[in-house]
Design an enzyme around this catalytic site. Structure first.
Site, PDB file in Angstrom:
ATOM      1  N   CYS A   4      46.345  47.486  53.989  1.00 59.64           N
ATOM      2  CA  CYS A   4      46.787  47.687  52.602  1.00 59.64           C
ATOM      3  C   CYS A   4      48.216  48.210  52.600  1.00 59.64           C
ATOM      4  CB  CYS A   4      45.860  48.672  51.885  1.00 59.64           C
ATOM      5  SG  CYS A   4      46.489  49.177  50.266  1.00 59.64           S
ATOM      6  N   CYS A   7      48.610  51.695  51.100  1.00 53.63           N
ATOM      7  CA  CYS A   7      48.115  52.743  52.002  1.00 53.63           C
ATOM      8  C   CYS A   7      49.128  52.999  53.108  1.00 53.63           C
ATOM      9  CB  CYS A   7      46.771  52.343  52.597  1.00 53.63           C
ATOM     10  SG  CYS A   7      45.378  52.503  51.454  1.00 53.63           S
ATOM     11  N   ASP A  30      59.565  50.350  42.509  1.00 53.32           N
ATOM     12  CA  ASP A  30      59.149  48.986  42.805  1.00 53.32           C
ATOM     13  C   ASP A  30      60.298  48.264  43.512  1.00 53.32           C
ATOM     14  OD1 ASP A  30      56.775  46.952  41.427  1.00 53.32           O
ATOM     15  OD2 ASP A  30      58.537  46.035  42.367  1.00 53.32           O
ATOM     16  N   HIS A  46      42.237  54.976  48.512  1.00 49.06           N
ATOM     17  CA  HIS A  46      42.269  53.544  48.254  1.00 49.06           C
ATOM     18  C   HIS A  46      41.213  53.169  47.219  1.00 49.06           C
ATOM     19  CE1 HIS A  46      43.171  49.317  49.122  1.00 49.06           C
ATOM     20  NE2 HIS A  46      41.883  49.133  48.885  1.00 49.06           N
ATOM     21  N   ASN A  86      47.804  45.835  36.435  1.00 50.58           N
ATOM     22  CA  ASN A  86      47.211  44.504  36.556  1.00 50.58           C
ATOM     23  C   ASN A  86      45.922  44.604  37.353  1.00 50.58           C
ATOM     24  OD1 ASN A  86      49.348  43.157  35.197  1.00 50.58           O
ATOM     25  ND2 ASN A  86      50.609  43.366  37.037  1.00 50.58           N
ATOM     26  N   HIS A  97      45.523  47.588  45.635  1.00 49.77           N
ATOM     27  CA  HIS A  97      45.406  49.054  45.654  1.00 49.77           C
ATOM     28  C   HIS A  97      45.822  49.493  44.258  1.00 49.77           C
ATOM     29  CE1 HIS A  97      46.065  53.068  47.964  1.00 49.77           C
ATOM     30  NE2 HIS A  97      46.314  53.334  46.674  1.00 49.77           N
ATOM     31  N   HIS A  99      47.321  50.645  41.062  1.00 43.52           N
ATOM     32  CA  HIS A  99      48.657  51.182  40.801  1.00 43.52           C
ATOM     33  C   HIS A  99      48.993  50.991  39.333  1.00 43.52           C
ATOM     34  CE1 HIS A  99      49.043  46.969  42.064  1.00 43.52           C
ATOM     35  NE2 HIS A  99      50.086  46.876  41.263  1.00 43.52           N
ATOM     36  N   HIS A 101      52.251  50.580  36.844  1.00 39.61           N
ATOM     37  CA  HIS A 101      53.679  50.333  36.697  1.00 39.61           C
ATOM     38  C   HIS A 101      54.184  51.199  35.546  1.00 39.61           C
ATOM     39  CE1 HIS A 101      53.716  46.371  38.961  1.00 39.61           C
ATOM     40  NE2 HIS A 101      52.433  46.431  38.638  1.00 39.61           N
TER      41      HIS A 101
HETATM   42  P1  AMP Z   1      51.007  43.855  40.910  1.00 41.29           P
HETATM   43  O1  AMP Z   1      51.535  42.446  40.903  1.00 41.29           O
HETATM   44  O2  AMP Z   1      50.658  44.391  39.591  1.00 41.29           O
HETATM   45  O3  AMP Z   1      49.890  43.978  41.929  1.00 41.29           O
HETATM   46  O4  AMP Z   1      52.213  44.768  41.404  1.00 41.29           O
HETATM   47  C1  AMP Z   1      52.548  44.950  42.744  1.00 41.29           C
HETATM   48  C2  AMP Z   1      53.958  45.437  42.774  1.00 41.29           C
HETATM   49  O5  AMP Z   1      54.223  45.961  44.049  1.00 41.29           O
HETATM   50  C3  AMP Z   1      55.010  44.362  42.499  1.00 41.29           C
HETATM   51  O6  AMP Z   1      55.754  44.708  41.330  1.00 41.29           O
HETATM   52  C4  AMP Z   1      55.862  44.368  43.763  1.00 41.29           C
HETATM   53  O7  AMP Z   1      57.225  44.187  43.498  1.00 41.29           O
HETATM   54  C5  AMP Z   1      55.575  45.748  44.320  1.00 41.29           C
HETATM   55  N1  AMP Z   1      55.750  45.884  45.754  1.00 41.29           N
HETATM   56  C6  AMP Z   1      55.220  45.114  46.719  1.00 41.29           C
HETATM   57  N2  AMP Z   1      55.591  45.570  47.931  1.00 41.29           N
HETATM   58  C7  AMP Z   1      56.356  46.666  47.711  1.00 41.29           C
HETATM   59  C8  AMP Z   1      57.042  47.586  48.568  1.00 41.29           C
HETATM   60  N3  AMP Z   1      56.996  47.473  49.892  1.00 41.29           N
HETATM   61  N4  AMP Z   1      57.744  48.590  47.999  1.00 41.29           N
HETATM   62  C9  AMP Z   1      57.795  48.714  46.657  1.00 41.29           C
HETATM   63  N5  AMP Z   1      57.168  47.885  45.801  1.00 41.29           N
HETATM   64  C10 AMP Z   1      56.459  46.872  46.320  1.00 41.29           C
END
Ligand code: AMP
Length: 113
Positions: A4, A7, A30, A46, A86, A97, A99, A101
């Site tokens: 993950c 994680c 992000d 998680h 989402n 995982h 989250h 926004h």
């Molecule tokens: P979601 O599409 O709602 O699952 O959002 C996942 C978010 O994680 C996206 O906006 C990606 O840009 C962000 N993301 C993915 N990998 C990373 C990372 N290594 N560091 C920061 N953000 C990330």
């Protein structure tokens, strides 16, 4: 949960731009920001998505919503902000995982979908 990405970010194995951390929560910028302020707030435990929230883990979600106003204030979001989570394929969840926004720093679109 070594597979993950969030994680691994929480563990410090993958670098991130941290904006907040406490014993329950980690928040970071992000990597592909959709607004001038785009912060991801995640539980350190998680939970795969909002669909995995139940009575055993909802306290951390309540805590996240106590933390969000502090981050928003620290980021200067005095005119409001949007919180998005989402959940699942129809919502295009890409990281499995839970989250949230935190988006702000500009006028958001009226339509959320
Ligand atoms: P979601 O599409 O709602 O699952 O959002 C996942 C978010 O994680 C996206 O906006 C990606 O840009 C962000 N993301 C993915 N990998 C990373 C990372 N290594 N560091 C920061 N953000 C990330």
């Amino acid at each position: 949960m070594n597979d993950c990405i969030f994680c691994r970010i929480i563990a410090g194995d993958i670098p991130s731009a941290k904006v907040y951390e406490d014993e329950l929560v980690y928040a970071f910028r992000d990597i592909n920001p959709m607004a001038p302020v785009h912060v991801l707030i995640v539980p350190k435990t998680h939970i795969p998505s909002a669909d995995g929230i139940d009575g055993t883990n909802s306290a951390v979600v309540a805590h996240i919503f106590e933390v969000i106003p502090k981050i928003a204030a620290a980021e200067g979001l005095v005119n409001g902000y949007r919180i998005v989570s989402n959940c699942g394929p129809d919502a295009c969840q890409s990281v499995k995982h839970l989250h949230f926004h935190l988006l702000g720093g500009r006028q958001m679109a009226d339509s959320m979908a």
